[in-house]
Design an enzyme around this catalytic site. Sequence first.
Site, PDB file in Angstrom:
ATOM      1  N   ASP A 247      -4.017   3.912  12.275  1.00 61.74           N
ATOM      2  CA  ASP A 247      -4.545   5.026  11.493  1.00 61.74           C
ATOM      3  C   ASP A 247      -4.796   4.619  10.044  1.00 61.74           C
ATOM      4  O   ASP A 247      -4.272   3.619   9.578  1.00 61.74           O
ATOM      5  CB  ASP A 247      -3.525   6.180  11.507  1.00 61.74           C
ATOM      6  CG  ASP A 247      -3.095   6.534  12.913  1.00 61.74           C
ATOM      7  OD1 ASP A 247      -3.947   7.023  13.663  1.00 61.74           O
ATOM      8  OD2 ASP A 247      -1.919   6.305  13.265  1.00 61.74           O
TER       9      ASP A 247
ATOM     10  N   TYR B 132       0.883  -1.177   0.000  1.00 61.30           N
ATOM     11  CA  TYR B 132       0.000   0.000   0.000  1.00 61.30           C
ATOM     12  C   TYR B 132       0.913   1.216   0.000  1.00 61.30           C
ATOM     13  O   TYR B 132       2.102   1.116   0.297  1.00 61.30           O
ATOM     14  CB  TYR B 132      -0.923   0.000   1.230  1.00 61.30           C
ATOM     15  CG  TYR B 132      -0.180   0.185   2.531  1.00 61.30           C
ATOM     16  CD1 TYR B 132       0.476  -0.892   3.133  1.00 61.30           C
ATOM     17  CD2 TYR B 132      -0.082   1.434   3.131  1.00 61.30           C
ATOM     18  CE1 TYR B 132       1.193  -0.715   4.302  1.00 61.30           C
ATOM     19  CE2 TYR B 132       0.639   1.613   4.313  1.00 61.30           C
ATOM     20  CZ  TYR B 132       1.261   0.537   4.881  1.00 61.30           C
ATOM     21  OH  TYR B 132       1.982   0.711   6.026  1.00 61.30           O
TER      22      TYR B 132
ATOM     23  N   SER C 254       0.486   5.034  12.043  1.00 60.79           N
ATOM     24  CA  SER C 254       0.835   3.642  11.823  1.00 60.79           C
ATOM     25  C   SER C 254      -0.332   2.929  11.171  1.00 60.79           C
ATOM     26  O   SER C 254      -1.494   3.295  11.369  1.00 60.79           O
ATOM     27  CB  SER C 254       1.220   2.967  13.127  1.00 60.79           C
ATOM     28  OG  SER C 254       0.096   2.322  13.680  1.00 60.79           O
ATOM     29  N   LYS C 255       0.003   1.909  10.413  1.00 64.36           N
ATOM     30  CA  LYS C 255      -1.014   1.206   9.651  1.00 64.36           C
ATOM     31  C   LYS C 255      -2.063   0.580  10.568  1.00 64.36           C
ATOM     32  O   LYS C 255      -3.233   0.519  10.236  1.00 64.36           O
ATOM     33  CB  LYS C 255      -0.349   0.127   8.800  1.00 64.36           C
ATOM     34  CG  LYS C 255      -1.322  -0.431   7.792  1.00 64.36           C
ATOM     35  CD  LYS C 255      -0.730  -1.475   6.914  1.00 64.36           C
ATOM     36  CE  LYS C 255      -1.775  -1.863   5.887  1.00 64.36           C
ATOM     37  NZ  LYS C 255      -2.011  -3.288   5.820  1.00 64.36           N
ATOM     38  N   ARG C 256      -1.628   0.129  11.730  1.00 68.41           N
ATOM     39  CA  ARG C 256      -2.555  -0.526  12.646  1.00 68.41           C
ATOM     40  C   ARG C 256      -3.549   0.460  13.253  1.00 68.41           C
ATOM     41  O   ARG C 256      -4.717   0.160  13.415  1.00 68.41           O
ATOM     42  CB  ARG C 256      -1.791  -1.226  13.778  1.00 68.41           C
ATOM     43  CG  ARG C 256      -1.539  -2.701  13.518  1.00 68.41           C
ATOM     44  CD  ARG C 256      -0.729  -3.323  14.635  1.00 68.41           C
ATOM     45  NE  ARG C 256       0.543  -2.647  14.840  1.00 68.41           N
ATOM     46  CZ  ARG C 256       0.838  -1.898  15.891  1.00 68.41           C
ATOM     47  NH1 ARG C 256      -0.019  -1.731  16.873  1.00 68.41           N
ATOM     48  NH2 ARG C 256       2.027  -1.327  16.003  1.00 68.41           N
TER      49      ARG C 256
END
Length: 468
Positions: A243, A17, A239-241
């Site tokens: 946000d 991504y 952070s991907k987790r």
Amino acid sequence: MSSSGPRFRFAPSPTGYFHVGGARTALYNWALAKRLGGRFVLRIEDTDEARNRPEWTTGIIDALAWIGISTEDPAFEGPYFQSEYASAHIAAAERLYESGLAYYCDLTSEQIQERAKASGTPGYDGYSRDRGLGPGPGHVLRFRVPSGQTVVNDLVRGTVEFDSAHVEDFVLLRGNGTPMFLLANVVDDMAMQITHVVRAEEHLPNTPKQQMLWEALGADPPVWAHVPVLVNEQRKKLSKRRDKVALEQYRAEGYLADAMVNYLMTLGWAPSGDTEIVPWAQIQEAFRLEDVNHAPAFFDVKKLTAFNGDYIRMMPPEVFVAAASDWIPAEWDRDVFTRVSDLVQTRVATMTEIATMVDFLFTDTVDIDPASWNKTMKASEARAVLSDAAKVYEICQWDTASLKNELEMLGESHGVKLGKAQAPVRVAVTGRSVGPPLFESLEVLGREAVLARMRAALELPDSLAADE
Ligand code: GLU
């Protein structure tokens, strides 16, 4: 690979991504390369085998194109793939070994840890510096860090000094002979004649080591600029987790590329003047690394959404109608949509909101949202108003002004203002208690459909069971 102007680069490691922070870094590089008549080199840092999927590279190129960085542009160069240059990375490491600037070491990480524990100094202590080891299975090649200070001149951070006493002899080649990131990154930048390294702040600690490598390999280091991290509302690094960080997701949710680009550019930098809404051409002329603030930048989704709404409203009406076409079902009547498009354009903040705002105009019947209905029907006059309105609307003139006047008068006879009187009509006809202006919508929907919906709603009890 050479061109006369400055050479910038964007060097993402594929992740599947495209992080909004990466997009901002790419845009900063792009703005400079374009204004200065230089090049923007795309290098895919794909040496991690597990991260070597071709579709991820396509994803990067698509995402760049979406934000206006096109492979077709003469300033664009690449993509190059780091994995194709492994032999150059190894050759550079061997040159350093042959000239005594690097040495082999056979300590295991456990042994290194034990030594560090015994001495009380963390990290690798240079144990093999003078042992004269050659290459061999399990031998890593380490850089012989010269003593003294390394001064990094960073256009964003200013002058940052690093004392070699705190920089360990870092690894260039792993025990299996594969090159480490620090080395590969420098060797590629040198080969690609990069003059400016503009990248995320997290790489600042790598910079003294990389600058030493540039010098050891006999070249002048590039101009460095480390751009501030993006943080969320709690001031935590995005952070991907936690946000929403994928550019693709914003795109799918109906954010416009122009709004996204403009917003990203303002994270850490501001155009002069009293508005932050500035077209790209102007941004490209005005952007300077020296003006980038080094404090962490708040990636504010609410502000981005407001920017997006502003951009939607700035579209010429026919452009909005054309753009909206991609966001509404193919079977919807385009003429009906065009009649309400200005009601929509002035009210949505993202393109995905369009369809939900006006879907009631395109369906035969409407699903009533129980929460909206129950709340509206709590008003004592609601049912009577709806019932009377259904009678008045059978015979009155069918245009926005008459529909409104009739309901206003009817409301007065029940002792309520227009706002209150229109609530049950709105829920009955549109299914929800919020939406585009009611009377315009009724006019477009037409007498027959409006009456049918009002009559169907009158059959409902005052309280509906909530949806699952
Ligand atoms: N591949 C690195 C990353 O994605 C970038 C390294 C650099 O820009 O020097 O973080």
